[in-house]
Design a protein around this motif. Structure first.
Motif, PDB file in Angstrom:
ATOM      1  N   ALA A   7      11.371  11.363   4.124  1.00 37.56           N
ATOM      2  CA  ALA A   7      10.952  11.685   2.548  1.00 37.56           C
ATOM      3  C   ALA A   7      12.584  11.981   2.064  1.00 37.56           C
ATOM      4  N   ARG A   8      13.603  11.972   3.374  1.00 41.82           N
ATOM      5  CA  ARG A   8      14.985  11.904   2.961  1.00 41.82           C
ATOM      6  C   ARG A   8      15.420  11.122   2.973  1.00 41.82           C
ATOM      7  N   GLU A   9      14.833   9.980   3.405  1.00 45.40           N
ATOM      8  CA  GLU A   9      15.215   8.791   2.962  1.00 45.40           C
ATOM      9  C   GLU A   9      15.031   7.966   2.282  1.00 45.40           C
ATOM     10  N   LEU A  10      13.119   8.169   1.697  1.00 43.70           N
ATOM     11  CA  LEU A  10      13.014   7.431   0.704  1.00 43.70           C
ATOM     12  C   LEU A  10      12.948   7.674  -1.237  1.00 43.70           C
ATOM     13  N   ASP A  57       0.929  -1.537  -0.029  1.00 42.17           N
ATOM     14  CA  ASP A  57      -0.011   0.219  -0.212  1.00 42.17           C
ATOM     15  C   ASP A  57       0.898   1.210  -0.214  1.00 42.17           C
ATOM     16  N   ILE A  58       1.781   1.235   1.076  1.00 43.38           N
ATOM     17  CA  ILE A  58       2.846   2.208   0.863  1.00 43.38           C
ATOM     18  C   ILE A  58       3.328   2.121  -0.625  1.00 43.38           C
ATOM     19  N   ALA A  59       3.840   1.355  -1.000  1.00 41.18           N
ATOM     20  CA  ALA A  59       5.069   1.574  -1.473  1.00 41.18           C
ATOM     21  C   ALA A  59       4.136   2.301  -3.125  1.00 41.18           C
ATOM     22  N   SER A  60       3.343   1.689  -3.356  1.00 38.22           N
ATOM     23  CA  SER A  60       1.953   1.782  -4.860  1.00 38.22           C
ATOM     24  C   SER A  60       2.067   3.313  -4.486  1.00 38.22           C
ATOM     25  N   THR A  61       1.940   3.982  -3.042  1.00 33.61           N
ATOM     26  CA  THR A  61       1.254   4.748  -3.478  1.00 33.61           C
ATOM     27  C   THR A  61       2.115   5.734  -3.678  1.00 33.61           C
ATOM     28  N   LEU A  62       3.632   5.829  -3.246  1.00 32.30           N
ATOM     29  CA  LEU A  62       4.830   6.741  -3.558  1.00 32.30           C
ATOM     30  C   LEU A  62       5.483   6.479  -5.008  1.00 32.30           C
ATOM     31  N   LEU A  63       5.125   5.551  -5.662  1.00 34.47           N
ATOM     32  CA  LEU A  63       5.284   4.753  -6.800  1.00 34.47           C
ATOM     33  C   LEU A  63       4.633   5.912  -7.854  1.00 34.47           C
ATOM     34  N   THR A  64       3.314   6.335  -6.782  1.00 37.74           N
ATOM     35  CA  THR A  64       1.893   6.330  -8.059  1.00 37.74           C
ATOM     36  C   THR A  64       3.079   7.508  -7.899  1.00 37.74           C
ATOM     37  N   LYS A  68      11.237  40.671  12.218  1.00 40.37           N
ATOM     38  CA  LYS A  68      12.761  40.158  12.782  1.00 40.37           C
ATOM     39  C   LYS A  68      12.746  38.750  13.096  1.00 40.37           C
ATOM     40  N   ILE A  69      11.111  38.424  12.764  1.00 43.69           N
ATOM     41  CA  ILE A  69      10.452  36.834  12.482  1.00 43.69           C
ATOM     42  C   ILE A  69      11.390  35.758  11.479  1.00 43.69           C
ATOM     43  N   THR A  70      11.824  35.021  12.221  1.00 38.64           N
ATOM     44  CA  THR A  70      12.293  33.610  11.358  1.00 38.64           C
ATOM     45  C   THR A  70      11.078  32.256  11.525  1.00 38.64           C
ATOM     46  N   ARG A  71      10.281  32.600  10.826  1.00 33.64           N
ATOM     47  CA  ARG A  71       9.367  30.625  10.865  1.00 33.64           C
ATOM     48  C   ARG A  71       9.063  30.455  10.302  1.00 33.64           C
ATOM     49  N   TYR A  72       8.462  29.009  10.283  1.00 36.10           N
ATOM     50  CA  TYR A  72       7.835  28.121   9.488  1.00 36.10           C
ATOM     51  C   TYR A  72       6.733  27.703   9.610  1.00 36.10           C
ATOM     52  N   ARG A  73       5.626  27.320   8.959  1.00 32.88           N
ATOM     53  CA  ARG A  73       4.615  26.731   8.486  1.00 32.88           C
ATOM     54  C   ARG A  73       4.212  26.045   8.578  1.00 32.88           C
ATOM     55  N   LEU A  74       3.352  24.821   8.927  1.00 31.51           N
ATOM     56  CA  LEU A  74       2.507  23.692   8.241  1.00 31.51           C
ATOM     57  C   LEU A  74       2.360  23.611   6.919  1.00 31.51           C
ATOM     58  N   ASN A  75       3.355  22.848   6.100  1.00 31.84           N
ATOM     59  CA  ASN A  75       2.531  22.656   4.360  1.00 31.84           C
ATOM     60  C   ASN A  75       1.393  21.903   4.510  1.00 31.84           C
ATOM     61  N   ARG A  76       0.712  22.561   4.406  1.00 32.06           N
ATOM     62  CA  ARG A  76      -1.004  21.602   3.752  1.00 32.06           C
ATOM     63  C   ARG A  76      -1.468  22.273   2.578  1.00 32.06           C
ATOM     64  N   GLY A  77      -0.556  21.630   1.502  1.00 35.09           N
ATOM     65  CA  GLY A  77      -0.438  21.417   0.941  1.00 35.09           C
ATOM     66  C   GLY A  77      -0.038  20.368   0.133  1.00 35.09           C
ATOM     67  N   GLY A  78       0.676  19.862  -1.197  1.00 37.10           N
ATOM     68  CA  GLY A  78       1.270  18.598  -1.694  1.00 37.10           C
ATOM     69  C   GLY A  78       0.100  17.028  -1.735  1.00 37.10           C
ATOM     70  N   ASP A  79       0.823  16.435  -2.183  1.00 35.35           N
ATOM     71  CA  ASP A  79       0.093  14.811  -2.361  1.00 35.35           C
ATOM     72  C   ASP A  79      -1.072  14.247  -1.069  1.00 35.35           C
ATOM     73  N   ARG A  80      -2.045  14.563  -0.756  1.00 30.05           N
ATOM     74  CA  ARG A  80      -2.124  13.803   0.833  1.00 30.05           C
ATOM     75  C   ARG A  80      -2.841  12.675   0.669  1.00 30.05           C
ATOM     76  N   GLN A  81      -2.561  11.807  -0.045  1.00 38.45           N
ATOM     77  CA  GLN A  81      -2.216  10.604  -0.116  1.00 38.45           C
ATOM     78  C   GLN A  81      -0.944  10.201  -0.096  1.00 38.45           C
ATOM     79  N   GLY A  82       0.166  10.839  -0.188  1.00 35.20           N
ATOM     80  CA  GLY A  82       1.623  10.558  -0.243  1.00 35.20           C
ATOM     81  C   GLY A  82       1.623  10.496   1.076  1.00 35.20           C
TER      82      GLY A  82
END
Length: 365
Positions: free
Chosen positions: A337-340, A242-249, A279-293
């Motif tokens: 994600a960095r590993e795969l 299941d996980i592999a087929s999702t990432l392959l797709t 003067k504020i350095t921050r990051y926010r959550l990424n709510r985009g991208g492929d949700r199945q991935g």
């Protein structure tokens, strides 16, 4: 020196794709509109498009919307003839409010996005084993959705069934309820609500069984395809079909289109997005991208929190630092994600001979 008269103009095409007709717009190297045309979504129409472009010069690149849907046929046809195809997002609302909406306007906007370099994404090839996996996943997801609907309908019918039947069936779990309802005998005539309810339950239960058999058959085919397409990926502990087929797709048949592991992280929605100001350095959550991935990475992260000692030590350390569980999982998904990424990019016939190095989380992603 080359004769300037023999140097042909480089033409950039933009295509607005539809089910039956595609609309194309041609631009020269200076961004001047050369013309527009409408073609049929058939190989004959595709060849006509190339002939029409030849009157203006040499076809250099083609930008189009919907390379994974209406434009899939044209994209494959062009790539088979070594024409560069670029995936173009639909115009934003500001552009449409200013210029209006029409097929020719959208086609011209696609060509200008390619010419300006704002559109650079390479579409999926869609001509190999991963495309086979994708199509089977579509059928499997549809069957699972239909089976879930059938189970819900069984429970709904039991709730409204006659008292004697409801008392018999209300305590049963789905597998027992399906088996019991499928074994009901057909009444010679529908003369009572009980007979009609039995027939309805039997029909839905048999549908549930048929869908389960269909899902099992698709799972067997997917197991074989995924194991052959990415043996290194499925050899990683915790990565099943299941996980592999999702990432392959997500990666497609041409994973080299993923330029970097950061690009892959953005594609699956696990790369933090910078939201700094002053003067504020921050990051926010990424709510985009492929949700199945994103879901696939989430399942892998949660699984490793249970059985991987290095991940459990990382979770304990970040918890002691005051991090919440959702924050830790987001960090883990970024590490995964960095590993795969190198495993997906290295999907070649000899990929199973290459060692997979499992990175241990040691700091901030």
């Amino acid at each position: 020196m080359d004769d300037p008269r023999q140097i042909r103009e480089q033409v950039t095409l933009g295509v607005d794709t539809h089910a039956e007709l595609h609309v194309a717009a041609a631009l020269d190297e200076r961004g001047r509109l050369l013309g527009t045309c409408t073609i049929a979504t058939t190989p004959t129409g595709f060849a006509e498009l190339v002939r029409w472009t030849a009157q203006y010069g040499e076809l250099a690149r083609v930008g189009m919307e919907g390379t994974g849907s209406y434009g899939a046929g044209l994209a494959r046809w062009l790539r088979a003839r070594d024409v560069a195809v670029v995936e173009v997002d639909r115009p934003d609302r500001r552009t449409r409010c200013r210029r209006g909406k029409s097929d020719s306007v959208d086609a011209e906007a696609a060509a200008r996005a390619v010419l300006a370099g704002t559109a650079t994404a390479q579409p999926k090839a869609g001509n190999g084993a991963v495309e086979m996996v994708r199509t089977l996943r579509v059928a499997r997801q549809s069957a699972i959705k239909a089976r879930t609907q059938a189970a819900n309908e069984l429970h709904a019918l039991v709730v409204t069934a006659p008292d004697a039947m409801r008392a018999q069936l209300r305590r049963l779990k789905v597998p027992q309820l399906v088996a019991t309802a499928a074994a009901f005998r057909r009444s010679p005539g529908l003369t009572t609500p009980t007979a009609a309810t039995k027939l309805a339950l039997k029909s839905i239960a048999m549908r549930y069984q048929h869908l389960s058999a269909e899902i099992n058959e698709l799972d067997q085919h997917l197991d074989q395809l995924v194991a052959a397409a990415a043996p290194t990926l499925v050899s990683i502990k915790g990565v099943g079909t299941d996980i592999a087929s999702t990432l392959l797709t997500i990666a497609g048949d041409n994973p080299e289109r993923l330029a970097s592991e950061g690009a892959f992280a953005h594609l699956v929605g696990v790369a933090p997005i910078e939201a700094s100001s002053g003067k504020i350095t921050r990051y926010r959550l990424n709510r985009g991208g492929d949700r199945q991935g994103n879901r696939a990475l989430y399942l892998l992260a949660v699984g490793r929190m249970g059985w991987d000692p290095a991940t459990r030590a990382y979770v304990a350390r970040r918890t002691a630092e005051g991090r919440t569980k959702p924050e830790i999982i987001r960090c883990l998904k970024r590490y995964i994600a960095r590993e795969l990424y190198p495993v997906l990019v290295a999907m070649t016939p000899d990929a199973h001979t290459r060692p997979v190095v499992q990175q241990v989380p040691s700091g901030r992603p």
